[in-house]
Design a protein around this motif. Structure first.
Motif, mmCIF file in Angstrom:
data_model
loop_
_atom_site.group_PDB
_atom_site.id
_atom_site.type_symbol
_atom_site.label_atom_id
_atom_site.label_comp_id
_atom_site.label_asym_id
_atom_site.label_seq_id
_atom_site.Cartn_x
_atom_site.Cartn_y
_atom_site.Cartn_z
ATOM 1 N N ASN A 134 0.828 -1.203 0.000
ATOM 2 C CA ASN A 134 0.000 0.000 0.000
ATOM 3 C C ASN A 134 0.864 1.256 0.000
ATOM 4 O O ASN A 134 0.415 2.317 -0.448
ATOM 5 N N LYS A 135 2.112 1.141 0.486
ATOM 6 C CA LYS A 135 3.058 2.249 0.339
ATOM 7 C C LYS A 135 3.400 2.452 -1.134
ATOM 8 O O LYS A 135 3.452 3.594 -1.621
ATOM 9 N N VAL A 136 3.606 1.352 -1.866
ATOM 10 C CA VAL A 136 3.850 1.450 -3.306
ATOM 11 C C VAL A 136 2.657 2.127 -3.986
ATOM 12 O O VAL A 136 2.820 3.016 -4.829
ATOM 13 N N LYS A 137 1.462 1.712 -3.598
ATOM 14 C CA LYS A 137 0.246 2.275 -4.206
ATOM 15 C C LYS A 137 0.155 3.781 -3.935
ATOM 16 O O LYS A 137 -0.182 4.572 -4.823
ATOM 17 N N THR A 138 0.481 4.194 -2.714
ATOM 18 C CA THR A 138 0.460 5.624 -2.380
ATOM 19 C C THR A 138 1.475 6.403 -3.202
ATOM 20 O O THR A 138 1.186 7.496 -3.696
ATOM 21 N N LEU A 139 2.679 5.851 -3.358
ATOM 22 C CA LEU A 139 3.702 6.520 -4.152
ATOM 23 C C LEU A 139 3.252 6.690 -5.605
ATOM 24 O O LEU A 139 3.522 7.717 -6.241
ATOM 25 N N LEU A 140 2.556 5.685 -6.131
ATOM 26 C CA LEU A 140 2.047 5.779 -7.502
ATOM 27 C C LEU A 140 0.930 6.815 -7.600
ATOM 28 O O LEU A 140 0.884 7.616 -8.541
ATOM 29 N N GLU A 141 0.035 6.805 -6.628
ATOM 30 C CA GLU A 141 -1.114 7.709 -6.667
ATOM 31 C C GLU A 141 -0.713 9.158 -6.451
ATOM 32 O O GLU A 141 -1.412 10.076 -6.909
ATOM 33 N N THR A 142 0.401 9.388 -5.769
ATOM 34 C CA THR A 142 0.883 10.755 -5.552
ATOM 35 C C THR A 142 1.865 11.184 -6.639
ATOM 36 O O THR A 142 2.537 12.211 -6.511
ATOM 37 N N ALA A 143 1.952 10.409 -7.708
ATOM 38 C CA ALA A 143 2.781 10.725 -8.876
ATOM 39 C C ALA A 143 4.246 10.927 -8.508
ATOM 40 O O ALA A 143 4.933 11.774 -9.075
ATOM 41 N N SER A 144 4.739 10.114 -7.569
ATOM 42 C CA SER A 144 6.139 10.226 -7.167
ATOM 43 C C SER A 144 7.091 9.915 -8.316
ATOM 44 O O SER A 144 8.241 10.377 -8.318
ATOM 45 N N ILE A 145 6.622 9.106 -9.287
ATOM 46 C CA ILE A 145 7.455 8.811 -10.465
ATOM 47 C C ILE A 145 6.806 9.354 -11.742
ATOM 48 O O ILE A 145 7.138 8.938 -12.849
ATOM 49 N N GLY A 146 5.893 10.308 -11.573
ATOM 50 C CA GLY A 146 5.216 10.886 -12.729
ATOM 51 C C GLY A 146 4.155 9.950 -13.287
ATOM 52 O O GLY A 146 3.542 9.166 -12.554
ATOM 53 N N THR A 147 3.945 10.008 -14.584
ATOM 54 C CA THR A 147 2.986 9.131 -15.254
ATOM 55 C C THR A 147 3.634 7.774 -15.499
ATOM 56 O O THR A 147 4.724 7.689 -16.070
ATOM 57 N N VAL A 148 2.965 6.714 -15.054
ATOM 58 C CA VAL A 148 3.550 5.372 -15.197
ATOM 59 C C VAL A 148 3.546 4.951 -16.659
ATOM 60 O O VAL A 148 2.531 5.069 -17.360
ATOM 61 N N ARG A 149 4.696 4.432 -17.110
ATOM 62 C CA ARG A 149 4.850 3.995 -18.497
ATOM 63 C C ARG A 149 4.805 2.470 -18.625
ATOM 64 O O ARG A 149 4.102 1.937 -19.468
ATOM 65 N N TYR A 150 5.596 1.758 -17.782
ATOM 66 C CA TYR A 150 5.609 0.304 -17.900
ATOM 67 C C TYR A 150 6.049 -0.348 -16.595
ATOM 68 O O TYR A 150 6.626 0.309 -15.714
ATOM 69 N N ILE A 151 5.757 -1.630 -16.487
ATOM 70 C CA ILE A 151 6.150 -2.444 -15.345
ATOM 71 C C ILE A 151 6.796 -3.728 -15.849
ATOM 72 O O ILE A 151 6.341 -4.314 -16.838
#
Length: 324
Positions: A134-151
């Motif tokens: 859920n920490k990963v999810k929060t980091l994604l939702e707060t755009a810590s790495i900008g717009t996600v491109r790929y995984i």
């Protein structure tokens, strides 16, 4: 909701000893009152050690026990479908160990049976409830790495001693788990990625048996596309020279690195900084998953891993394996 929801476990094997079983007694408002194992002496031993008052060697007897309100199915996946339909017919709450069943078709039948009776159905993809992810999810939702491109995800390991010995292991028996450890392990990651990045609209893959140590597949690669436009790919190999469990989510402004099964730090990298987050797993590891079931049953919040989400994960896995 009743003052106490009384649970029974079908299949009180290794997974229930530490990872899941104790949580059903530790969560306030839940009580573990019955367990079942085909070997009555082993069921009795489990019940004695975990202070459970009833034990059976017949699943039907546990399902029909009037004191049991809810049932956790923790058997190997080839029997999930059979037991789940019996639980639905009995009108009881259910949680099923992952994967929900060996095929999307079987999962759909389970999901439909519970939906038609408006019964709560949960699947034990407990990573959706862990603080680490859920920490990963929060980091994604707060755009810590900008717009996600790929995984991307690489999961590989050496053959285990049981693999090399040719001793029986249901996890590598194609009749029970056609894709072997992929069914058991990749399901966790694919379900987690859906939780983090949204549903998957299409998926493809290839798989084979490279080592010929057992009947199930041992080498699989896959690619997929999330509804959000994020591209995904992974390689799962269970005959390599070392263990690797590395997930990388890349965005327009940075990346996140973490593991699905290890407790390595979550690493956030951008052009200006690198930051690590160390978040340990709880004990028992399914405690938050079980707590979230209680919250849904009380009407406080929806559980993150339901029959609907488990069904979607099954569809993704079957698409990668080319079964649908």
């Amino acid at each position: 909701m009743k003052d106490s929801i009384k649970w029974g476990i079908i299949g009180c094997g290794d997974v229930t000893e530490v990872k899941s079983g104790p949580a059903y007694s530790l969560v306030d408002g839940f009580e573990l009152v019955a367990v079942m194992r085909r070997n009555l002496e082993l069921a009795k031993d489990y019940a004695k050690r975990h202070k459970v008052k009833k034990y059976y060697n017949n699943a039907d007897a546990l399902i029909q026990d009037n004191e049991v309100d809810a049932i956790y199915i923790a058997t190997p996946p080839d029997s999930h479908h059979m037991y789940a339909l019996k639980v639905a017919k009995a009108g009881k709450i259910c949680c099923i160990e992952k994967p929900m069943a060996p095929s999307y078709k079987a999962c759909l039948e389970i999901y439909t049976a519970f939906k038609n009776k408006n019964l709560p159905l949960f699947v034990a993809y407990y990573r959706r409830s862990l603080p680490r992810f859920n920490k990963v999810k929060t980091l994604l939702e707060t755009a810590s790495i900008g717009t996600v491109r790929y995984i991307t995800w690489e999961l590989s390991r050496t053959p285990s001693p049981i693999d090399r010995s040719k001793d029986y292991n249901w996890r590598t028996d194609a009749k029970i788990a056609p894709a072997g450890y992929f069914d058991d392990l990749a399901s966790h990651g694919l379900d987690l990625f859906t939780y983090l990045l949204g549903d998957i609209k299409t998926a493809h893959g290839v798989g084979l048996n490279q080592q010929h140590l057992y009947t199930a597949k041992d080498a699989i690669s896959g690619s997929w596309l999330h509804d959000s436009g994020v591209i995904g790919s992974a390689c799962w190999n269970f005959g390599s020279y070392k263990r690797v469990d590395e997930v990388k989510i890349v965005g327009s402004e940075g990346a996140l690195n973490f593991s699905v099964f290890g407790e390595d730090p979550i690493v956030l990298t951008t052009k200006t900084k690198t930051k690590s987050y160390m978040i340990d797993h709880p004990k028992p590891i399914q405690i938050y998953h079980v707590e979230h079931m209680k919250k849904q049953l009380e009407g406080d919040a929806m559980h993150p891993s339901t029959g609907k989400s488990g069904l979607h994960t099954a569809w993704v896995m079957d698409k990668i394996l080319g079964h649908i």
